[in-house]
Design an enzyme around this catalytic site. Structure first.
Site, PDB file in Angstrom:
ATOM      1  N   ASP A  47      31.085  51.057  45.522  1.00 43.94           N
ATOM      2  CA  ASP A  47      30.779  51.335  44.887  1.00 43.94           C
ATOM      3  C   ASP A  47      30.927  51.269  43.091  1.00 43.94           C
ATOM      4  OD1 ASP A  47      31.369  54.554  44.467  1.00 43.94           O
ATOM      5  OD2 ASP A  47      32.060  54.069  42.531  1.00 43.94           O
ATOM      6  N   TYR A  52      28.610  50.675  35.266  1.00 40.50           N
ATOM      7  CA  TYR A  52      29.334  50.178  34.845  1.00 40.50           C
ATOM      8  C   TYR A  52      29.160  48.422  34.747  1.00 40.50           C
ATOM      9  CZ  TYR A  52      31.965  52.972  37.838  1.00 40.50           C
ATOM     10  OH  TYR A  52      31.692  54.331  38.580  1.00 40.50           O
ATOM     11  N   LYS A  77      24.841  54.589  40.261  1.00 41.34           N
ATOM     12  CA  LYS A  77      24.977  55.598  40.023  1.00 41.34           C
ATOM     13  C   LYS A  77      23.975  55.798  38.474  1.00 41.34           C
ATOM     14  CE  LYS A  77      29.455  56.567  40.703  1.00 41.34           C
ATOM     15  NZ  LYS A  77      30.345  54.953  40.662  1.00 41.34           N
ATOM     16  N   HIS A 105      25.485  60.292  38.004  1.00 37.51           N
ATOM     17  CA  HIS A 105      26.767  60.483  37.428  1.00 37.51           C
ATOM     18  C   HIS A 105      27.444  61.507  36.742  1.00 37.51           C
ATOM     19  CE1 HIS A 105      29.091  56.325  36.030  1.00 37.51           C
ATOM     20  NE2 HIS A 105      30.480  57.530  36.389  1.00 37.51           N
ATOM     21  N   LEU A 190      45.561  57.454  42.196  1.00 39.54           N
ATOM     22  CA  LEU A 190      46.900  56.499  41.731  1.00 39.54           C
ATOM     23  C   LEU A 190      47.122  56.894  40.182  1.00 39.54           C
ATOM     24  CD1 LEU A 190      46.403  52.872  43.387  1.00 39.54           C
ATOM     25  CD2 LEU A 190      47.207  54.831  44.494  1.00 39.54           C
ATOM     26  N   LYS A 238      43.914  43.192  43.322  1.00 42.95           N
ATOM     27  CA  LYS A 238      45.175  42.204  44.411  1.00 42.95           C
ATOM     28  C   LYS A 238      44.696  42.185  46.013  1.00 42.95           C
ATOM     29  CE  LYS A 238      48.826  43.008  40.852  1.00 42.95           C
ATOM     30  NZ  LYS A 238      48.014  43.400  39.878  1.00 42.95           N
TER      31      LYS A 238
END
Ligand SMILES: NC(=O)c1ccc[n+]([C@@H]2O[C@H](COP(=O)([O-])OP(=O)(O)OC[C@H]3O[C@@H](n4cnc5c(N)ncnc54)[C@H](OP(=O)(O)O)[C@@H]3O)[C@@H](O)[C@H]2O)c1
Length: 282
Positions: A47, A52, A77, A105, A190, A238
């Site tokens: 993605d 970015y 996007k 976006h 998260l 990770k």
């Protein structure tokens, strides 16, 4: 690479249920190692975004990883005023012939062109084969209503922020997307473990983690997927965490209604948004 479960889209295509994001932790950074890490761990749904500012390094990562194009699902996007110019530039920089999914976006990125015209350009580029599916991101119900009045092609996806501290606010948007057959992709699942640590869902998430034998991170990812029946975009630097995250979408049993609702109820007392404040307006 083992196959990830897929979610059907309203255009007849399918999308892997979990994707690796090149925003947030990778934003504006050299992401070549992240591409190699993600692909080596089995995250072949990637993605990216014009915003970015890391496409150049993503191309280097793709060249190093050498995963055949047809074995990847690539999203990007648009956040500039010219979706055609932005997609053509992204394809050139990424050295890809097409993207699997192209998203506007947010509704406020096209002040001169207008969202309706930006969407029409996406429809044209889909017909030309530059992007296979087209969708939006950070669109509220009112933005989708406006778009659907003019669109020839319904957005396949709406990607927006969702975690237990936004569920109360976004439940109407979730219902609208489901009713209109627009798949939901969520990010920032998260958050209770990252920027909103110490909040009212922590004890419940920890209890469910202990009951099920999975981690709190897995419980939150699973929760996001189940409440939307959609796609989750996450990220990690990770390998061990990426493996843990994949388990939430491949072999972890569904949370029970009771467990899902306990997280919903405990999240109600807090409102926390990291991205796109316009989403707080109804
Ligand atoms: N469309 C949009 O407007 C938009 C906006 C924001 C994001 N996104 C997309 O969604 C992607 C994911 O966004 P996000 O980073 O906010 O998602 P997230 O899935 O909520 O958070 C991922 C971050 O949490 C850390 N993490 C993972 N497991 C953890 C745990 N058990 N405990 C504590 N920290 C943990 C990871 O760091 P480690 O490296 O330490 O594991 C990683 O940086 C972005 O990269 C982007 O592609 C889209």
């Amino acid at each position: 690479m083992s196959a990830l479960p897929e979610i059907p889209l309203n255009d007849g295509r399918k999308i892997p249920v979990v994707g690796y994001g090149f925003g947030t932790a990778n934003l504006g950074k050299d992401s070549s190692d992240a591409v190699v890490l993600a692909l080596s761990q089995g995250f072949y749904h990637l993605d990216g975004a014009e915003y970015y500012a890391n496409d150049e390094s993503i191309r280097v990562g793709l060249e190093t990883a050498k995963v055949p194009r047809e074995e990847m699902f690539y999203t990007t996007k648009c956040c500039s005023n010219d979706p055609r110019k932005a997609l053509q530039a992204a394809l050139k920089t990424l050295n890809l012939g097409y993207v699997d999914l192209y998203l506007l976006h947010g509704p406020d990125f096209f002040p001169e062109l207008g969202v309706a015209r930006a969407w029409e350009i996406c429809e044209e580029m889909q017909r030309e084969g530059l992007c296979r599916s087209i969708g939006v991101s950070n669109f509220r119900v009112k933005d989708l209503e406006d778009l659907l009045k003019r669109a020839k092609v319904k957005p396949a996806i709406n990607q927006f922020e969702l975690h237990p501290y936004l569920y109360k606010h976004e439940s109407a948007l979730i219902d609208y997307c489901k009713t209109n057959d627009i798949a939901i992709a969520t990010y920032a699942s998260l958050t209770p473990l990252t920027s909103a640590k110490g909040g009212p869902v922590d004890a419940t998430v920890e209890r469910i983690a202990a009951e099920t034998g999975f981690t709190s991170g897995q419980v939150l990812l699973k929760w996001s997927q189940q409440v939307t029946s959609g796609i989750v975009i996450t990220t990690s630097g990770k390998a061990s965490r990426l493996q843990e995250q994949l388990v939430a979408f491949t072999s972890m049993p569904d949370l029970t209604k009771l467990q899902i609702n306990a997280i919903v109820e405990n999240g109600r007392s807090k409102h926390h948004r990291i991205f796109f404040p316009h989403m707080d307006e109804l």
